[in-house]
Scaffold this motif. Structure first.
Motif, mmCIF file in Angstrom:
data_model
loop_
_atom_site.group_PDB
_atom_site.id
_atom_site.type_symbol
_atom_site.label_atom_id
_atom_site.label_comp_id
_atom_site.label_asym_id
_atom_site.label_seq_id
_atom_site.Cartn_x
_atom_site.Cartn_y
_atom_site.Cartn_z
ATOM 1 N N GLY A 47 16.186 -2.968 35.405
ATOM 2 C CA GLY A 47 17.232 -3.370 36.357
ATOM 3 C C GLY A 47 17.014 -2.872 37.773
ATOM 4 N N ARG A 48 16.473 -1.657 37.907
ATOM 5 C CA ARG A 48 16.268 -1.046 39.224
ATOM 6 C C ARG A 48 17.545 -1.128 40.080
ATOM 7 N N LYS A 50 20.016 -3.165 39.680
ATOM 8 C CA LYS A 50 20.614 -4.507 39.764
ATOM 9 C C LYS A 50 21.274 -4.870 38.436
ATOM 10 N N GLU A 53 21.165 -10.115 34.955
ATOM 11 C CA GLU A 53 20.373 -11.322 35.214
ATOM 12 C C GLU A 53 19.040 -10.979 35.871
ATOM 13 N N LYS A 54 19.072 -10.129 36.893
ATOM 14 C CA LYS A 54 17.834 -9.720 37.561
ATOM 15 C C LYS A 54 16.960 -8.872 36.627
ATOM 16 N N ALA A 55 17.614 -8.026 35.827
ATOM 17 C CA ALA A 55 16.869 -7.187 34.888
ATOM 18 C C ALA A 55 16.141 -8.057 33.862
ATOM 19 N N TRP A 56 16.809 -9.103 33.399
ATOM 20 C CA TRP A 56 16.204 -10.013 32.420
ATOM 21 C C TRP A 56 14.977 -10.717 33.014
ATOM 22 N N GLU A 57 15.091 -11.148 34.265
ATOM 23 C CA GLU A 57 13.948 -11.800 34.931
ATOM 24 C C GLU A 57 12.773 -10.825 35.059
ATOM 25 N N SER A 58 13.063 -9.586 35.443
ATOM 26 C CA SER A 58 11.996 -8.589 35.600
ATOM 27 C C SER A 58 11.351 -8.245 34.258
#
Length: 359
Positions: A47-48, A50, A53-58
């Protein structure tokens, strides 16, 4: 309709109440469902700061994650499982991730289910055990070596007619040697896991190493009224190996066979030529191992039954597995409950050294 809604609610309640993270993706890897533990895990790992949704993309760019997921998505495997470490706020965390295809009754693929199980506590307990064992083994080494030396000197001073006393001292010395071997095993396992164990590979005669172990463990077997024998009539069988570690491997496997074989049973070890090289084997008519226990047999601090903890720490097989694999081989197991077990591994055969041929 009410029944469908009720079933859907029940399933959702189950999925959201499970402490493990659960994720469902379609055949293209697009997210269909995730429960709260899975969302929190993804945020912690990728997640960094975030949201999910952003964590899933990363996460899709995180190699350990894709190593598990991609072969199942590509239909190369029906399931995959892997453990990996990741840092969270400066602290190491561990997870076991399982990816499994989800199929209908007719076999149509709906997607892939991913289960994330936090095993950090298990890993921390293992590390504590390792630190404890490594600490005490260093302190035990010197007094054990001294005890073996003194017992050896005492054997030399036994009067000629005192046969029973000589046997008792010999048995005591062999017991002290086995204790020292356990200490060395623990230290070697720690070095092996740290990548600091250097193997000194030299020509080793199979017949010599097998007969030596039989001689060393004879008193141990006799104490349980177990017949210990060996088979290796071919002095031309030589392998390239680290003599001391391979000897401890065979001794560990033989010691286990004696330990878990009933009184008046038998244990046989030996070496023979096979197509792939030289096979070292240890066979017994002991209690045997259940099929479901064989896969976890070589894990650290693992025993087949809970009561086995009273007779061992469960590190010998883990050490043996690591040493044999470092020699480019693997330990195989054949077992039947109530009838006995056979452990064996194969090392590459080499020509006998010139000096041995001359002799």
């Amino acid at each position: 309709m009410e029944k469908i809604i009720e079933e859907k609610t029940t399933v959702q309640s189950l999925l959201f109440s499970i402490i493990d993270g659960i994720v469902m993706v379609n055949e293209k890897g697009a997210l269909i469902f995730s429960n709260e533990p899975a969302k929190q895990w993804a945020i912690d790992v990728a997640g960094r700061g975030k949201g999910f949704e952003k964590a899933w993309e990363s996460l899709q760019e995180y190699p350990p994650w894709m190593d598990v997921l991609q072969p199942v998505l590509d239909n190369e495997k029906k399931n995959m499982s892997q453990e990996f470490e990741f840092p969270v706020q400066g602290r190491a965390r561990w997870a076991r991730v399982l990816a499994q295809q989800v199929l209908t009754d007719s076999g149509r693929r709906l997607g892939v289910m991913i289960i994330v199980h936090d095993i950090t506590q298990d890993k921390e307990l293992d590390r504590m055990k390792e630190d404890f064992f490594n600490g005490i083994t260093h302190d035990l080494r010197t007094p054990l070596a001294a005890t073996i030396g003194y017992l050896g000197l005492s054997e030399m001073e036994v009067p000629e007619g005192a046969v029973e006393l000589g046997k008792m001292l010999g048995s005591a010395r062999q017991s002290a040697k086995r204790a020292l071997s356990l200490v060395e095993t623990i230290l070697s396992l720690a070095r092996l896991q740290a990548g600091k164990l250097n193997l000194n590979r030299v020509p080793v005669q199979a017949q010599s190493i097998v007969s030596k172990i039989v001689n060393d463990l004879t008193y141990h077997a006799q104490a349980k009224k177990i017949t210990l024998s060996f088979e290796c009539d071919d002095p031309s069988l030589w392998v390239s190996a680290d003599a001391s570690t391979i000897e401890r491997v065979i001794e560990n496997l033989t010691g286990n066979a004696i330990k878990y074989t009933m009184e008046n049973g038998w244990v046989k070890l030996g070496a023979k030529a096979v197509e792939a090289g030289v096979e070292f084997f240890i066979q017994d008519n002991g209690r045997g191992i259940p099929p479901e226990a064989i896969n976890k047999l070589f894990g650290k601090f693992q025993q087949v039954k809970a009561e086995d903890r009273a007779v061992g720490f469960g590190i010998g097989l883990s050490f043996s597995k690591g040493i044999v694999e470092a020699h480019g081989s693997s330990i195989q197991v054949e077992s039947e409950v109530g009838k006995g077990s056979k452990f064996y591994f194969i090392l590459e055969k080499i020509a006998a050294p010139v000096a041995a041929k001359a002799a």
